[in-house]
Design a protein around this motif. Structure first.
Motif, mmCIF file in Angstrom:
data_model
loop_
_atom_site.group_PDB
_atom_site.id
_atom_site.type_symbol
_atom_site.label_atom_id
_atom_site.label_comp_id
_atom_site.label_asym_id
_atom_site.label_seq_id
_atom_site.Cartn_x
_atom_site.Cartn_y
_atom_site.Cartn_z
ATOM 1 N N PHE A 4 0.806 -1.216 0.000
ATOM 2 C CA PHE A 4 0.000 0.000 0.000
ATOM 3 C C PHE A 4 0.844 1.275 0.000
ATOM 4 O O PHE A 4 0.557 2.212 -0.750
ATOM 5 N N ASP A 5 1.858 1.325 0.834
ATOM 6 C CA ASP A 5 2.671 2.540 0.916
ATOM 7 C C ASP A 5 3.402 2.804 -0.394
ATOM 8 O O ASP A 5 3.498 3.955 -0.845
ATOM 9 N N TRP A 6 3.914 1.757 -1.020
ATOM 10 C CA TRP A 6 4.596 1.925 -2.311
ATOM 11 C C TRP A 6 3.626 2.438 -3.358
ATOM 12 O O TRP A 6 3.952 3.349 -4.134
ATOM 13 N N GLU A 7 2.420 1.875 -3.384
ATOM 14 C CA GLU A 7 1.416 2.289 -4.366
ATOM 15 C C GLU A 7 1.050 3.764 -4.177
ATOM 16 O O GLU A 7 0.941 4.518 -5.142
ATOM 17 N N LEU A 8 0.884 4.197 -2.935
ATOM 18 C CA LEU A 8 0.548 5.596 -2.671
ATOM 19 C C LEU A 8 1.667 6.526 -3.115
ATOM 20 O O LEU A 8 1.412 7.597 -3.688
ATOM 21 N N CYS A 9 2.905 6.141 -2.859
ATOM 22 C CA CYS A 9 4.042 6.959 -3.269
ATOM 23 C C CYS A 9 4.114 7.076 -4.790
ATOM 24 O O CYS A 9 4.463 8.131 -5.323
ATOM 25 N N GLU A 10 3.784 5.994 -5.497
ATOM 26 C CA GLU A 10 3.761 6.041 -6.957
ATOM 27 C C GLU A 10 2.656 6.967 -7.454
ATOM 28 O O GLU A 10 2.850 7.734 -8.398
ATOM 29 N N MET A 11 1.492 6.923 -6.834
ATOM 30 C CA MET A 11 0.394 7.802 -7.221
ATOM 31 C C MET A 11 0.778 9.274 -7.075
ATOM 32 O O MET A 11 0.414 10.107 -7.900
ATOM 33 N N ALA A 12 1.498 9.572 -6.000
ATOM 34 C CA ALA A 12 1.820 10.967 -5.674
ATOM 35 C C ALA A 12 3.244 11.355 -6.048
ATOM 36 O O ALA A 12 3.739 12.384 -5.599
#
Length: 202
Positions: A4-12
């Motif tokens: 989840f944290d990696w995915e959020l960082c990629e989004m932002a």
């Protein structure tokens, strides 16, 4: 297993940000998603974007970036709905979500023309390459329903009733980690604004 944290960082990620819409759209999700509330209309999300950005853009006194219209929405909301720069988030949300002013509603609605799609675009760079904006939106909508790690799926019922449905795993993750995630997104927004002012400390 979703990171989840990696995915959020990629989004932002900075490389994916042209204006602040993705960040405020994401903030609206991080605040409002729960295990019992996973469905949101595009207009509802756009109203939350206006509400959460209101104090910041009013304090800045201009657009965050040249193409970023959240400031324009704030100015028009003050003019048409008698809001003040000091109006609270709940007041702003109520005013813009209930407004009968066609100009203001159209401006708010336009905030979600692309951002719900583009926030997920990082997942399919090859599939989206060379496509027009309309083709990208259609493809992202279709792919969002089949990709297990997607934050949400996009659905078009009617042109005026587009909505997203947040993945249950994501809803549980956000609910448990909300305080930490809100600190993270506020830091990303602050950094984005400072870079827009020519400050490269972030």
């Amino acid at each position: 297993m979703i990171n989840f944290d990696w995915e959020l960082c990629e989004m932002a990620a900075d490389r994916n940000l042209m204006n602040s819409y993705k960040l405020y759209f994401l903030k609206a999700l991080l605040i409002n998603v729960s295990n019992h509330k996973r469905e949101f209309g595009f207009y509802e999300m756009a109203c939350w974007m206006c509400a959460y950005s209101f104090a910041g853009v009013c304090g800045l006194g201009r657009r965050i970036r040249s193409l970023d219209k959240l400031y324009d929405a704030a100015v028009l909301a003050i003019e048409k709905e008698n809001l003040m720069q000091s109006s609270r988030i709940a007041e702003v949300y109520h005013a813009v979500s209930e407004t009968e002013n066609k100009e203001l509603r159209a401006l708010i609605r336009s905030l979600c023309n692309y951002v719900p799609y583009r926030l997920l675009a990082y997942l399919w760079p090859r599939e989206l390459k060379g496509k027009t904006d309309k083709q990208k939106n259609i493809l992202i909508e279709e792919l969002s329903r089949s990709e297990g790690r997607c934050l949400y799926a996009i659905f078009s019922i009617l042109q005026s009733r587009k909505r997203i449905e947040v993945n249950q795993e994501w809803a549980s993750f956000i609910t448990v980690n909300r305080e930490r995630l809100l600190g993270w997104i506020d830091e990303r927004i602050d950094c984005f604004v400072k870079k827009g002012e020519g400050n490269d400390i972030c």
